[in-house]
Enzyme design. Structure first.
Site, PDB file in Angstrom:
ATOM      1  N   LYS A  64      35.671 -15.879  -6.420  1.00 45.13           N
ATOM      2  CA  LYS A  64      34.857 -15.725  -5.218  1.00 45.13           C
ATOM      3  C   LYS A  64      35.633 -15.855  -3.916  1.00 45.13           C
ATOM      4  O   LYS A  64      36.400 -16.793  -3.734  1.00 45.13           O
ATOM      5  CB  LYS A  64      33.734 -16.775  -5.220  1.00 45.13           C
ATOM      6  CG  LYS A  64      32.752 -16.623  -6.379  1.00 45.13           C
ATOM      7  CD  LYS A  64      31.697 -17.715  -6.300  1.00 45.13           C
ATOM      8  CE  LYS A  64      30.654 -17.550  -7.395  1.00 45.13           C
ATOM      9  NZ  LYS A  64      29.647 -18.617  -7.338  1.00 45.13           N
ATOM     10  N   ARG A 114      46.644 -36.227 -17.629  1.00 42.26           N
ATOM     11  CA  ARG A 114      46.362 -37.014 -16.420  1.00 42.26           C
ATOM     12  C   ARG A 114      46.738 -38.481 -16.600  1.00 42.26           C
ATOM     13  O   ARG A 114      47.109 -39.159 -15.638  1.00 42.26           O
ATOM     14  CB  ARG A 114      44.890 -36.878 -16.031  1.00 42.26           C
ATOM     15  CG  ARG A 114      44.594 -35.497 -15.477  1.00 42.26           C
ATOM     16  CD  ARG A 114      43.208 -35.373 -14.908  1.00 42.26           C
ATOM     17  NE  ARG A 114      43.071 -34.072 -14.252  1.00 42.26           N
ATOM     18  CZ  ARG A 114      41.979 -33.664 -13.642  1.00 42.26           C
ATOM     19  NH1 ARG A 114      40.920 -34.445 -13.596  1.00 42.26           N
ATOM     20  NH2 ARG A 114      41.930 -32.476 -13.075  1.00 42.26           N
ATOM     21  N   GLY A 129      43.574 -26.589 -11.167  1.00 44.75           N
ATOM     22  CA  GLY A 129      42.549 -25.765 -11.804  1.00 44.75           C
ATOM     23  C   GLY A 129      43.116 -24.677 -12.688  1.00 44.75           C
ATOM     24  O   GLY A 129      44.033 -24.889 -13.473  1.00 44.75           O
ATOM     25  N   GLY A 131      40.463 -28.971  -6.369  1.00 46.47           N
ATOM     26  CA  GLY A 131      39.692 -29.052  -5.122  1.00 46.47           C
ATOM     27  C   GLY A 131      40.492 -29.642  -3.987  1.00 46.47           C
ATOM     28  O   GLY A 131      40.422 -29.188  -2.847  1.00 46.47           O
TER      29      GLY A 131
END
Length: 397
Positions: free
Chosen positions: A204, A37, A354, A377
């Site tokens: 999920k 990053r 992710g 996200g």
């Protein structure tokens, strides 16, 4: 949605306040275990320094309480400032506060070509609250604001929205990283070359309801993998053994299957194990036929083949979420097959952040895709069709 970039403004002799995403992983001794990053922000950082600008960098790291406790100190950005200095080969000044008297003095002493890193924004409770006074104080430090933190673009934190609002008519621009994310995630998706295929995995359905819903209306095919596939299996009346499922989302899965008829593709077979380990007993069964005592851990070989064929012919591909437990062979085979198909194809390929980003890195395909997003996200929110206040507030081209 084209925004002015840091390249479009004159920074010579001016102070640039740049929001970066330096939320890097640290070990127990506060050593950085992955500095990607920091490295990814270098183009924007060097653009300011090489043109004689004064640079102030601000970021969050982790989830400190923001109460100044000793526990919070493990989230200090000091190791990040030190690593940045190593990478740049020049000194980097570090401020032990964000907007206090110490930071004031460090800002005042900045000279052209110098870099200052402020302490963790989340050490101040005003950051998460979007506090206007905190934002105004940060804004007072600079002549130019630059957002190069895509990973937090979906948030309304003070540094993301309050600061550019408080900058008034001063230039408010994007860095190269955010500019690239917007280009791929917004521009490519709003006008995709077809066939447009989305691959969605992960645990999920509830995490990706809005993404699935949005993509079903714009994609030619949406391929489902990961543990969320077992909730769809349950919705079709199948047997899922001990697989991870969301029983309260079965009705929702039925609705999505109805809406996505002809577009939604579900696994046709499943690679199962009788334990969550590489050494477990393994079975490949038809989807919806997982026996008791076994759990689904990956898409099966027929599904992998079917998905690979679908992906290879695609001209635009979006991938968010692995197909199985990619960290644990042999249950990485499904994810590997999809990654290989993306690498072999000639379409524009966008990998959500992710686990998907980690998977393509781990499997060695990162250089063979068009774009690996830096924000899990944020990329999900963009795939849902959300607009970001943190980007809307910046100057148009």
């Amino acid at each position: 949605m084209a925004k002015k970039t840091i390249e479009d403004v004159d920074v010579s002799g001016k102070t640039v306040l740049m929001r970066v995403d330096f939320n890097v992983p640290l070990d127990d001794s506060q050593n950085i275990t992955d500095d990607r990053r920091i490295v990814m922000a270098l183009d924007s950082i060097k653009s300011v320094l090489d043109r004689g600008g004064k640079l102030i960098l601000m970021s969050h790291l982790g989830r400190p309480e923001g109460d100044g406790s000793a526990e919070d100190q493990k989230y200090s950005l000091k190791p990040v400032a030190d690593r940045l200095a190593e990478i740049l080969g020049t000194p980097v000044v570090f401020s032990t506060d964000t907007v206090g008297s110490y930071a004031d003095s460090k800002v005042a002493a900045l000279e052209p070509g110098m870099t200052l890193v402020l302490e963790n924004l989340r050490f101040n409770k005003g950051e998460k609250k979007g506090d206007a006074d905190f934002a105004a104080k940060l804004a007072s430090y600079a002549d130019i604001y630059c957002n190069d933190a895509f990973g937090t673009c979906h948030r309304k934190d003070a540094s993301m929205v309050g600061v550019p609002e408080a900058m008034g008519s001063k230039p408010k621009v994007v860095g190269f990283l955010v500019n690239k994310e917007i280009k791929y995630l917004t521009d490519t998706i709003s006008n995709p070359q077809r066939p447009f295929v989305a691959i969605l995995g992960g645990a999920k359905v509830s995490d990706k309801i809005k993404v699935i819903d949005n993509l079903l209306s714009i994609c030619d095919k949406v391929l489902i993998g990961g543990a969320m596939a077992y909730t769809f299996s349950l919705a079709k009346g199948g047997k899922v053994g001990g697989s991870l499922v969301e029983k309260d989302k079965v009705d929702l899965a039925k609705e999505l299957m109805e809406k996505g008829e002809g577009v939604l593709m579900l696994p046709v077979d499943t690679h199962c194990g009788d334990d969550f380990s590489s050494s477990c007993n393994k079975l490949v069964v038809n989807a919806g036929e997982i026996p008791d005592g076994f759990e689904g851990l990956d898409i099966g070989p027929e599904t992998a083949k079917l998905y690979a064929e679908t992906v290879k012919s695609a001209k635009t591909i979006v991938w968010n979420g692995p197909m199985g437990v990619f960290e644990m062979p042999p249950f990485d085979e499904g994810t590997k097959a999809v990654a290989q198909a993306i690498a072999d194809g000639d379409g524009v390929s966008i990998i959500g952040g992710g686990d998907s980003a980690a998977a393509v890195q781990q499997l060695g395909f990162a250089d063979q895709v068009s774009h690996v997003s830096t924000g899990g996200g944020a990329s999900l929110a963009m795939l849902e069709g959300q607009t970001f206040a943190a980007v809307e507030v910046l100057d148009e081209k």
